[in-house]
Design an enzyme around this catalytic site. Structure first.
Site, PDB file in Angstrom:
ATOM      1  N   CYS A 119       0.877  -1.181   0.000  1.00 12.12           N
ATOM      2  CA  CYS A 119       0.000   0.000   0.000  1.00 12.12           C
ATOM      3  C   CYS A 119       0.912   1.230   0.000  1.00 12.12           C
ATOM      4  O   CYS A 119       1.844   1.312   0.801  1.00 12.12           O
ATOM      5  CB  CYS A 119      -0.903   0.006   1.235  1.00 12.12           C
ATOM      6  SG  CYS A 119      -1.993  -1.432   1.334  1.00 12.12           S
ATOM      7  N   CYS A 340      -1.015   4.219  13.191  1.00 12.23           N
ATOM      8  CA  CYS A 340      -1.260   3.314  12.064  1.00 12.23           C
ATOM      9  C   CYS A 340      -0.396   3.688  10.875  1.00 12.23           C
ATOM     10  O   CYS A 340      -0.342   4.847  10.480  1.00 12.23           O
ATOM     11  CB  CYS A 340      -2.701   3.437  11.576  1.00 12.23           C
ATOM     12  SG  CYS A 340      -3.884   2.595  12.573  1.00 12.23           S
TER      13      CYS A 340
HETATM   14  N1  SAH Z   1      -2.831  -5.172   6.703  1.00 11.38           N
HETATM   15  C1  SAH Z   1      -3.930  -4.828   7.550  1.00 11.38           C
HETATM   16  C2  SAH Z   1      -3.551  -4.368   8.938  1.00 11.38           C
HETATM   17  C3  SAH Z   1      -2.397  -3.403   9.100  1.00 11.38           C
HETATM   18  S1  SAH Z   1      -2.633  -1.729   8.635  1.00 11.38           S
HETATM   19  C4  SAH Z   1      -4.806  -3.813   6.849  1.00 11.38           C
HETATM   20  O1  SAH Z   1      -4.467  -3.394   5.759  1.00 11.38           O
HETATM   21  O2  SAH Z   1      -5.854  -3.478   7.359  1.00 11.38           O
HETATM   22  C5  SAH Z   1      -3.697  -1.017   9.824  1.00 11.38           C
HETATM   23  C6  SAH Z   1      -4.479   0.176   9.294  1.00 11.38           C
HETATM   24  O3  SAH Z   1      -3.627   1.332   9.123  1.00 11.38           O
HETATM   25  C7  SAH Z   1      -5.105  -0.056   7.932  1.00 11.38           C
HETATM   26  O4  SAH Z   1      -6.409   0.430   7.909  1.00 11.38           O
HETATM   27  C8  SAH Z   1      -4.197   0.760   7.023  1.00 11.38           C
HETATM   28  O5  SAH Z   1      -4.833   1.086   5.832  1.00 11.38           O
HETATM   29  C9  SAH Z   1      -3.907   1.947   7.891  1.00 11.38           C
HETATM   30  N2  SAH Z   1      -2.752   2.744   7.468  1.00 11.38           N
HETATM   31  C10 SAH Z   1      -1.657   2.335   6.825  1.00 11.38           C
HETATM   32  N3  SAH Z   1      -0.813   3.351   6.635  1.00 11.38           N
HETATM   33  C11 SAH Z   1      -1.388   4.447   7.194  1.00 11.38           C
HETATM   34  C12 SAH Z   1      -0.980   5.807   7.357  1.00 11.38           C
HETATM   35  N4  SAH Z   1       0.176   6.237   6.918  1.00 11.38           N
HETATM   36  N5  SAH Z   1      -1.824   6.636   8.001  1.00 11.38           N
HETATM   37  C13 SAH Z   1      -3.000   6.203   8.498  1.00 11.38           C
HETATM   38  N6  SAH Z   1      -3.421   4.931   8.386  1.00 11.38           N
HETATM   39  C14 SAH Z   1      -2.626   4.066   7.740  1.00 11.38           C
END
Ligand code: SAH
Length: 346
Positions: A119, A340
């Site tokens: 991502c 997160c």
């Molecule tokens: N792989 C799983 C769990 C880990 S990420 C998932 O994708 O849900 C946990 C959450 O943090 C997810 O909703 C992800 O989209 C979010 N996330 C990732 N990077 C972020 C960022 N830089 N700022 C805010 N949320 C983020």
């Protein structure tokens, strides 16, 4: 040489442990005692097992290791959030976070070392996926945070979210085994309703958890309900477009009758228009759901900038007008990169 042939004792099921004791000419009930030490009491070494005789403890030491995690470094944020850098038995590091609020203490745990999903807005994506965590390594993160909750806040751990490093549904068996131990009375005895697994949206696995009747809350990281936009920020969407995700979620709802939570960040110039909000509204109505608008945590990429508060309010009004509960979530632990998507930053 002897060192390398020792087995990780927590890989053995209770029955296997019983068999081991019988083979050693010991009473099988010893297995129960050891099992209780290993899981319910989270023993970190065999010498803690005070109801076993010294010779039995020594015998265990010659055959087994307890690969307990170690909190290598602990950082505390001004808002109380604690981030642990956790060292695994092979020297790899993952992170887990304690998030205190007025009513809850939540443990945010990792399920993999690194992540394969790429991502674009996530710091963990910059580490390639090294390996899956074992059930005990997930369990130990929860135990470490439970101990910190009691020590630093004098309060019990109330909730667990699989929102640390990694994609939990791509380490399904181990995550499930860990949840089993967390909810088991012989483990931590926590209620499954307190556990949330967050996924990027692996459709095949969402179907599987529905079919397996597995109990935990499900959160899906959506971030856009428009295929072209979602694909541009989340490569998973190329192999699993929204319609396929929607189908899996319909199946999941049919089997579980539970609400799903969508996690959604709003970025300037990416998904900040009324049309984006309307697309989310349409998607959110597919099965009963609620939406968490989560604050973006900077990972030093100029392409991603948090949208203005008015835009979040526009989203919230659009969704709530049609009965979709929508919360705007402020990040915790930003000053220590514990928020997160910031895990693994720096
Ligand atoms: N792989 C799983 C769990 C880990 S990420 C998932 O994708 O849900 C946990 C959450 O943090 C997810 O909703 C992800 O989209 C979010 N996330 C990732 N990077 C972020 C960022 N830089 N700022 C805010 N949320 C983020």
């Amino acid at each position: 040489m002897v060192e390398t042939t020792k087995r990780d004792i927590r890989k053995l099921k209770l029955d296997e442990l019983k068999q081991f004791f019988v083979e050693q000419g010991e009473k099988p009930f010893r297995a129960q005692q050891v099992h209780e030490w290993l899981w319910h009491k989270s023993a970190k070494d065999f010498d803690q097992m005070s109801n076993l005789s010294l010779p039995v403890r020594d015998m265990l030491k010659t055959h087994f290791t307890i690969n307990h995690i170690k909190v290598d470094k602990m950082q505390r944020s001004a808002d109380g959030t604690i981030k642990n850098a956790v060292m695994l038995h092979d020297g790899l590091i993952v992170e887990s976070v304690l998030i205190p609020t007025e009513k809850r203490i939540t443990a945010c745990v990792s399920s993999q070392v690194g992540c394969s999903l790429a991502c674009k807005f996530c710091a963990t994506a910059r580490l390639k996926r090294m390996r899956n965590l074992n059930p005990d390594e997930i369990y130990d993160q929860v135990v470490a945070i439970k101990e910190q909750a009691e020590l630093y806040f004098n309060r019990p751990l109330t909730n667990i979210v699989f929102m640390g490093m990694g994609e939990p549904l791509l380490n399904y068996n181990n995550v499930l085994e860990a949840i089993h131990k967390i909810t088991d009375q012989k483990g931590l005895g926590m209620a499954w309703k307190r556990i949330t697994v967050s996924t990027v949206g692996v459709a095949k696995m969402i179907r599987k958890i529905a079919d397996d009747q597995v109990k935990f809350n499900l959160a899906v990281s959506l971030h856009s309900a428009i295929d072209s936009t979602r694909s541009s920020i989340m490569p998973i969407n190329d192999s699993t477009p929204l319609e396929e995700l929607a189908d899996a979620l319909r199946h999941w709802y049919q089997k579980t009758k539970r609400k799903v939570t969508y996690e959604y960040v709003v970025w300037k110039g990416i998904n900040d228009t009324k049309a984006d909000a309307m697309a989310l509204l349409k998607f959110a109505k597919i099965i009963p759901s609620k939406v968490n608008l989560i604050e973006y945590n900077n990972i030093d990429d100029p392409a991603f900038q948090q949208a203005a508060p008015e835009v979040l309010r526009m989203y919230q009004e659009t969704l709530e007008a049609e009965g979709i509960t929508t919360r705007i979530r402020i990040s915790r632990g930003k000053d220590i990169d514990a928020a997160c998507g910031q895990l693994a930053n720096k």
